[in-house]
Design an enzyme around this catalytic site. Structure first.
Site, PDB file in Angstrom:
ATOM      1  NE  ARG A  43      -3.983  -2.056   2.233  1.00 22.51           N
ATOM      2  CZ  ARG A  43      -5.032  -2.120   3.037  1.00 22.51           C
ATOM      3  NH1 ARG A  43      -5.228  -1.170   3.947  1.00 22.51           N
ATOM      4  NH2 ARG A  43      -5.879  -3.124   2.965  1.00 22.51           N
ATOM      5  CG  ASP A 144     -13.985   6.152   6.765  1.00 21.91           C
ATOM      6  OD1 ASP A 144     -14.618   5.097   6.995  1.00 21.91           O
ATOM      7  OD2 ASP A 144     -12.760   6.170   6.544  1.00 21.91           O
TER       8      ASP A 144
END
Length: 285
Positions: A43, A144
């Protein structure tokens, strides 16, 4: 010491990996397990390449040089897991609907791990059906930490495959079918979209500024990424934002019974706030 993988083109040492674990825990409360090395490399390597870097230690030094650096947003987004679907863990939604029918509108629900929006829109659909009409604007607060995910959620556009399991009546009522260049896509109808407020929020922030009180809070499949102390602190804050008979919805693998006394189990991964008992005033002599 190098982390074993001879095919990597970027240098990630064990010390670098430990540093990543410390930084993401301090920044977002996420506790990365020791075996997540491959995930971290996969990632974050995209960010290193974009910045023209070849060593993780240089990338981490960039982050640590400035707590307000814009790269922190990309770092956090990269290490956030977004796994969601419309009406995921569907046993929760009839409970929410029954809860909504016992209360006067407008209701307020907070979805604090909104991801790309499927969950908060599922909540809004449930409330609209339970109340027999359209919802008041911003009935569902959706937050979020992942800014990219929140942007996707706010757009309200999904591949048709994401809604294929919804029954046709629900699909027609709450979604618009794309045509032309948008064939294969659906968009949330404006009246449903206006019922949901989207905002980026880090639950580790000292000031949430989310308003309240809420009739229900959805915090599903998020606590598994936090250690027990962080879980305990967040649950205590949730309790102060819920109405006395408010509900907390957890994920299928989460159990808070041994973490906090602020909530008690009501149904399968559904908790209710424990009433606060005020100490009786001492009788005057």
């Amino acid at each position: 010491m190098l982390v074993a993988n001879n095919e990597r083109d970027l240098l990630l040492t064990a010390e670098d990996f430990d540093c990543v674990r410390r930084l993401i825990h301090a920044r977002a409360g996420i506790s990365l397990a020791p075996h997540k090395t491959e995930m971290v490399y996969s990632r974050l390597s995209k960010r290193l390449r974009k910045l023209g870097q070849t060593r993780f230690c240089d990338y981490l030094a960039l982050l640590q040089s400035d707590a307000a650096h814009l790269e922190w947003e990309h770092f956090t987004n990269a290490l956030t897991t977004n796994l969601t679907a419309f009406f995921r863990e569907d046993h929760h939604f009839p409970i929410l609907a029954a809860h909504a029918r016992t209360r006067r509108a407008p209701l307020r629900v907070w979805c604090c791990a909104a991801s790309t929006g499927e969950e908060p829109y599922s909540i809004a659909i449930t409330l609209a059906e339970a109340q027999g009409g359209n919802l008041a604007p911003e009935s569902v607060l959706s937050t979020d930490i992942d800014t990219h995910a929140i942007a996707t959620a706010a757009a309200g556009i999904y591949a048709h495959d994401a809604v294929r399991k919804l029954d046709p009546e629900r699909l027609q009522r709450f979604f618009l079918k794309g045509t032309g260049e948008r064939t294969g896509l659906v968009r949330v109808r404006p009246e449903l979209r206006q019922a949901v407020e989207f905002r980026a929020l880090n639950l580790l922030d000292r000031d949430w500024d989310v308003g309240g009180p809420f009739d229900a809070i959805f915090c599903r499949n998020l606590m598994i990424y936090f250690d027990k102390d962080t879980q305990r602190a967040l649950l205590a804050r949730f309790a102060t934002l819920l109405r006395p008979d408010g509900l907390l919805f957890a994920g299928h693998s989460e159990n808070f019974s041994r973490v906090t006394r602020a909530f008690r189990l009501r149904s399968q991964t559904v908790y209710e706030r424990v009433p606060v008992v005020e100490p009786q005033a001492r009788a005057s002599a």
